[in-house]
Design a protein around this motif. Structure first.
Motif, short mmCIF file in Angstrom:
data_model
loop_
_atom_site.label_atom_id
_atom_site.label_comp_id
_atom_site.label_asym_id
_atom_site.label_seq_id
_atom_site.Cartn_x
_atom_site.Cartn_y
_atom_site.Cartn_z
N GLY A 143 0.79 -1.23 0.00
CA GLY A 143 0.00 0.00 0.00
C GLY A 143 0.82 1.27 0.00
N GLU A 144 2.13 1.19 0.01
CA GLU A 144 2.96 2.39 0.08
C GLU A 144 3.06 3.06 -1.29
OE1 GLU A 144 7.41 3.81 1.60
OE2 GLU A 144 6.94 1.68 1.33
N THR A 145 3.12 4.38 -1.27
CA THR A 145 3.29 5.19 -2.49
C THR A 145 4.52 6.07 -2.35
OG1 THR A 145 0.90 5.24 -2.93
CG2 THR A 145 2.25 6.94 -3.98
N LYS A 146 5.36 6.04 -3.35
CA LYS A 146 6.52 6.91 -3.39
C LYS A 146 6.47 7.75 -4.66
CE LYS A 146 9.71 4.31 -0.48
NZ LYS A 146 11.05 3.68 -0.37
N GLU A 147 7.24 8.84 -4.66
CA GLU A 147 7.15 9.83 -5.74
C GLU A 147 8.51 10.03 -6.40
OE1 GLU A 147 6.52 14.36 -5.21
OE2 GLU A 147 4.49 13.51 -5.35
N LEU A 148 8.50 10.04 -7.72
CA LEU A 148 9.67 10.42 -8.51
C LEU A 148 9.38 11.80 -9.09
CD1 LEU A 148 12.41 9.72 -9.91
CD2 LEU A 148 11.05 8.83 -11.80
N SER A 149 10.14 12.79 -8.66
CA SER A 149 9.85 14.17 -9.06
C SER A 149 11.14 14.87 -9.46
CB SER A 149 9.16 14.92 -7.92
OG SER A 149 8.87 16.25 -8.30
N TYR A 150 11.08 15.60 -10.55
CA TYR A 150 12.21 16.41 -11.01
C TYR A 150 11.66 17.55 -11.85
CZ TYR A 150 11.62 13.86 -15.41
OH TYR A 150 11.11 13.34 -16.56
N LYS A 151 12.54 18.46 -12.23
CA LYS A 151 12.14 19.60 -13.04
C LYS A 151 12.97 19.65 -14.32
CE LYS A 151 10.42 22.45 -9.25
NZ LYS A 151 10.51 23.76 -8.54
N VAL A 152 12.35 20.23 -15.34
CA VAL A 152 13.00 20.34 -16.64
C VAL A 152 12.99 21.82 -17.05
CG1 VAL A 152 12.94 19.67 -19.07
CG2 VAL A 152 12.25 18.03 -17.31
N ARG A 153 14.14 22.35 -17.35
CA ARG A 153 14.24 23.72 -17.86
C ARG A 153 14.33 23.68 -19.38
NH1 ARG A 153 14.93 28.43 -15.50
NH2 ARG A 153 15.53 27.44 -13.52
N CYS A 154 13.47 24.45 -20.04
CA CYS A 154 13.38 24.44 -21.50
C CYS A 154 14.22 25.56 -22.09
CB CYS A 154 11.92 24.58 -21.93
SG CYS A 154 10.82 23.37 -21.18
N HIS A 155 15.23 25.20 -22.86
CA HIS A 155 16.14 26.18 -23.44
C HIS A 155 15.80 26.56 -24.87
CE1 HIS A 155 18.76 26.18 -20.01
NE2 HIS A 155 19.04 24.90 -20.12
N ARG A 156 15.01 25.74 -25.56
CA ARG A 156 14.68 26.01 -26.95
C ARG A 156 13.21 25.71 -27.20
NH1 ARG A 156 18.73 22.50 -28.82
NH2 ARG A 156 17.15 21.55 -30.14
N ARG A 157 12.70 26.34 -28.26
CA ARG A 157 11.30 26.07 -28.61
C ARG A 157 11.19 24.65 -29.14
NH1 ARG A 157 10.13 24.49 -34.12
NH2 ARG A 157 12.13 24.78 -35.14
N GLY A 158 9.99 24.10 -29.08
CA GLY A 158 9.78 22.76 -29.58
C GLY A 158 8.59 22.09 -28.92
N TYR A 159 8.34 20.88 -29.35
CA TYR A 159 7.28 20.05 -28.79
C TYR A 159 7.97 18.90 -28.07
CZ TYR A 159 2.72 17.69 -28.62
OH TYR A 159 1.54 17.11 -28.21
N VAL A 160 8.06 19.01 -26.75
CA VAL A 160 8.91 18.14 -25.94
C VAL A 160 8.09 17.00 -25.37
CG1 VAL A 160 10.47 18.04 -23.97
CG2 VAL A 160 10.38 20.10 -25.38
N GLN A 161 8.61 15.79 -25.52
CA GLN A 161 7.98 14.60 -24.94
C GLN A 161 8.75 14.20 -23.69
OE1 GLN A 161 7.22 11.25 -27.59
NE2 GLN A 161 7.71 9.81 -25.95
N ILE A 162 8.07 14.21 -22.54
CA ILE A 162 8.66 13.77 -21.27
C ILE A 162 8.01 12.45 -20.90
CG2 ILE A 162 8.99 14.33 -18.84
CD1 ILE A 162 8.80 17.27 -19.58
N GLY A 163 8.80 11.39 -20.86
CA GLY A 163 8.26 10.06 -20.63
C GLY A 163 8.29 9.25 -21.93
N PRO A 164 7.74 8.05 -21.93
CA PRO A 164 6.97 7.41 -20.87
C PRO A 164 7.83 6.93 -19.70
CG PRO A 164 7.31 5.89 -22.68
CD PRO A 164 7.87 7.20 -23.13
#
Length: 465
Positions: A143-164
């Motif tokens: 029943g435990e839940t853990k979290e994977l969290s990070y941030k992404v800084r965007c340096h250029r224009r585009g259509y960015v796919q994060i994941g899967p």
């Protein structure tokens, strides 16, 4: 024993749903059965109870590990809690994935990795900068839940796919491994920068032209369309004295307008005329110039639209999906990257219009554009000429020009279209070699050498119009 994996591939069109496919890598099934059977046979033939006990223990151990690997794989659920976003260059986007153990037994280990395409992490000109860890090994109690969290800084224009997100687990002895795609990707649109222009004027100061307009911008005194009763504000030079004398009331002449307003921005993004060694600087500069001109036209309440032979990254995702064999994380990473080749033969055209909705659509489309090996500029102009507005200037932004492209532009000009060309190159020699034939055909050309030149290009257009 040699490891062998059963081949399983994700649905290539499953970009809108989470793949639940799992694969195993470990001891071959028939090899395990043969080894256990051999131990039991030896024990029974020679009367060695220890051999029988070893065979039974090995069978139980392998069966237990197999069951645990399956249980941990199916009971570990990942969920992405961040949505698609639209951001400016330089913004931070949060990526958060929660991992939950839904079984009554603890999951001893699960490796969680959020994938990113290798292209956007290129060390020479990275489009994204990762702040935090996008890979973690977790132990989960029931029943435990853990979290994977990070941030992404965007340096250029585009259509960015994060994941899967890819989940990997297995038994404690390393006999079996399981891989699953835990979540669908998150898509982020990074909008191109808009540079404030000094001014924008293309053809708006030409009092006489060859193109008939549907909107009255500047009257052409050489083209009389009709007469009407005089109205307050009509200049005296437009009074039709013959009609006034005949009717006894003032009448004014009505002229056909012939000046051009607004622009259809034609953006060339073919791979042959946008070489890789200039990327991504030159294509991003062309998109920034196009977005800046569209913004200036929007603020001036003039019509604007775009036409390009580039491909839309969102369209690529819809048609190709994010696919691949996720047994190995390297293969999954390749699935998250773009295909280099594209045979798209349908140009992207947004017809000229006004208003914030039009600008938003143009801005988003420019953000998602990618180079293509489909239609060349000359082929696109032939294919889409009937769809290009006759009421706006055709403003072409290109990096290199083939003889066929130059011939197509000259042909458009000779057929009465208002054409202007922005040449996107840092080398003045390249600019002059392309501009020469165009200038000889009286097509205005402008040099876009760098980002600093964007604001000055439109002022040059004003002086030469």
């Amino acid at each position: 024993m040699t490891s062998q994996a059963n081949a399983t591939s994700a649905n290539p069109t499953s970009a809108s749903s989470t793949s639940a496919n799992s694969t195993s890598a470990g001891v071959p099934k028939f090899g395990v059965i043969a080894a256990i059977a051999g131990l039991l046979l030896v024990g029974m033939v020679f009367g060695a109870s220890l051999w029988v006990l070893a065979g039974v223990a090995a069978g139980l151990l392998i069966a237990t590990n197999y069951a645990l690997a399956n249980l941990w794989s199916t009971s570990t659920i990942a969920e992405r809690i961040t949505d698609d976003e639209e951001l400016k260059i330089g913004s931070l986007v949060a990526a958060t994935v929660t991992v939950t153990n839904t079984s009554r037994l603890p999951t001893v280990w699960v490796l969680v990795e959020d994938l990113l395409a290798r292209q956007v992490l290129d060390a020479d000109a990275p489009a994204l900068q990762i702040e935090g860890e996008r890979l973690a090994v977790m132990m989960l109690w029931p029943g435990e839940t853990k979290e994977l969290s990070y941030k992404v800084r965007c340096h250029r224009r585009g259509y960015v796919q994060i994941g899967p997100t890819v989940l990997e687990t297995g038994d404690m002895m390393g006999l079996f491994r399981r891989f699953r795609v835990g979540t669908q990707p998150q898509f982020v649109t990074v909008l191109p920068e808009v540079v404030a222009l000094t001014s924008y004027e293309i053809g708006s100061r030409r009092p006489i032209g060859e193109i008939r307009m549907r909107e009255n911008v500047m009257d052409d005194p050489t083209r009389l369309r009709g007469i009407r009763q005089w109205q307050i504000g009509d200049p005296m030079r437009s009074v039709h004295w013959a009609a006034t004398a005949r009717t006894g009331t003032l009448h004014s002449k009505i002229y056909e307008p012939s000046s051009i307003v607004g622009a259809t921005i034609i953006l060339d993004l073919h791979v042959t005329t946008n070489p890789k060694h200039h990327e991504p600087v030159r294509s991003d500069l062309a998109v920034t110039a196009a977005a800046s001109i569209a913004s200036s036209l929007h603020e001036s309440n003039e019509p604007f639209g775009i036409a390009t032979n580039g491909r839309d990254a969102a369209d690529r995702i819809r048609t190709e999906g994010w696919m691949g064999d996720h047994r190995v994380r390297d293969a999954a990473a390749k699935a998250g990257s773009m295909n280099e080749s594209n045979d798209r033969l349908r140009p992207i055209i947004i017809k000229p219009s006004r208003g914030p909705v039009q600008f938003k659509e143009v801005h988003r489309t420019l953000a998602r554009l990618e180079r293509t090996d489909g239609l060349t500029l000359a082929e696109m102009l032939v294919e889409s000429e009937s769809q290009l507005s006759t009421d706006t200037t055709l403003l072409v932004i290109l990096q290199q020009a083939t003889p066929e492209s130059i011939a197509s532009l000259v042909g458009l000009s000779n057929r009465g279209r208002a054409v202007a060309v922005i040449i996107n190159t840092a080398d003045i020699n390249d600019y002059t070699s392309i501009a020469g034939p165009l200038i000889a055909s009286r097509i205005p050309t402008f040099h876009l050498a760098s980002r600093d030149a964007i604001a000055d290009v439109c002022r040059e257009m004003l002086l030469r119009a």
